[in-house]
Write an enzyme that holds these catalytic residues in place. Structure first.
Site, mmCIF file in Angstrom:
data_model
loop_
_atom_site.group_PDB
_atom_site.id
_atom_site.type_symbol
_atom_site.label_atom_id
_atom_site.label_comp_id
_atom_site.label_asym_id
_atom_site.label_seq_id
_atom_site.Cartn_x
_atom_site.Cartn_y
_atom_site.Cartn_z
ATOM 1 N N LYS A 16 1.007 -1.248 -0.041
ATOM 2 C CA LYS A 16 0.116 0.100 0.047
ATOM 3 C C LYS A 16 0.751 1.340 0.147
ATOM 4 C CE LYS A 16 0.907 1.251 4.489
ATOM 5 N NZ LYS A 16 1.614 2.624 4.878
ATOM 6 N N ASP A 141 -2.958 -1.319 10.761
ATOM 7 C CA ASP A 141 -3.050 -1.504 8.997
ATOM 8 C C ASP A 141 -3.598 -2.775 8.712
ATOM 9 O OD1 ASP A 141 -1.758 0.940 9.119
ATOM 10 O OD2 ASP A 141 0.066 0.291 8.074
#
Length: 294
Positions: A16, A141
């Protein structure tokens, strides 16, 4: 357990970037409140999880990831096995393509992929919302990576999510320097620069602002850039090298140390990769991910 549960699951764990990242406040317990927009990349690790009789083993093809007991993917497997009654074990084979300590979320993404894989081996015994809860126990996350979203606004410690429509898929260049940055260090450096953080002003995030890379580039920066660049001038040099190549969007990845840039087309990205000083950073060519992760 379902009788049709597989004995082996293979999956990809995508990296990401943070399209923007604002540190809003520091809690009394030392944790930080943030506001960020996560965006998946095509760059991914490969996960292969096989049913065994008991326990959790990990084999890694790639860099040394430290003690197995501390690995987030192993913790993810253990959580699902505990939740489902320890009816079997798993062997995890992990092929690393995402650089470590680069701010690309590789460890958290691996953990999310393993959560889903072990749950599949258990016949999807754990409902998806409970799986999300398990993910937040591993790391903030992990909630995003296990959500299935390609793009999401996150706040709190990063575990509260609002799915967004992904921006147009675009070529990405990730520049990975020789240095690495740990997230705790990056937060500590930010704390040292902000001993008494002032309250942050409001920001109105319009969905249309995520409709094009030009508007995304104007949304805001990454609050880690100033403290991390001050500690690692090499990273600022890499950032400035990429800034000179005309990207649509350019940011430090999470808390660092990688820097990512989005380009109009693959030729511009590849030209930028050629211009990067190989002594300061290794280029990785990839792209943003528009389809939901699986």
């Amino acid at each position: 357990m379902s009788g049709t549960a597989p004995d082996r699951v293979q999956a990809q764990a995508h990296a990401k970037v943070n399209l923007l990242l604002r540190i809003l406040a520091r809690e009394s317990n030392g944790y930080h409140q943030i506001e960020t927009v996560f965006q998946l990349l095509e760059l991914a690790d490969e996960i292969d999880v096989t049913r065994t009789t008991a326990g959790v083993t990990l084999g890694v093809h790639g860099p040394d990831l430290g003690p197995v007991a501390d690995n987030l993917a192993v913790r993810a497997a253990q959580l699902v096995l505990e939740t489902t009654g320890r009816k079997f074990g798993v062997a995890i084979a992990l092929t690393k393509h995402i650089p470590v300590r680069a701010g690309l979320g590789g460890g958290s993404s691996d953990a999310a992929a393993v959560l889903h894989a072990v749950n599949a081996l258990a016949g999807h015994a754990v409902p998806r919302h409970e799986l999300q809860h398990l993910g937040t126990r591993i790391g903030a996350d992990v909630a995003f990576f296990s959500s299935g979203a390609a793009t999401a606004l996150a706040w709190g410690r990063g575990e509260r999510l609002f799915r967004l429509t992904a921006p147009p898929e675009a070529p990405v260049l990730v520049a990975v320097p020789a240095v690495s940055v740990s997230t705790p260090d990056a937060y500590r450096w930010w704390d040292e620069m902000h001993p008494e953080p002032a309250s942050r002003g409001p920001v109105v995030l319009d969905a249309e602002a995520l409709g094009s890379w030009g508007s995304i580039g104007r949304l805001g920066g990454n609050d880690f850039e100033v403290p991390v660049f001050s500690r690692h001038p090499t990273l600022r040099e890499v950032f400035e090298q990429l800034a000179a190549t005309g990207p649509l969007w350019l940011r430090l990845c999470g808390s660092g140390a990688a820097v990512a840039a989005v380009y109009r087309n693959a030729r511009d990205r590849d030209d930028a990769a050629q211009s990067l000083n190989p002594k300061t950073a290794k280029p990785i060519s990839t792209g943003t991910r528009g389809a939901p992760s699986t």
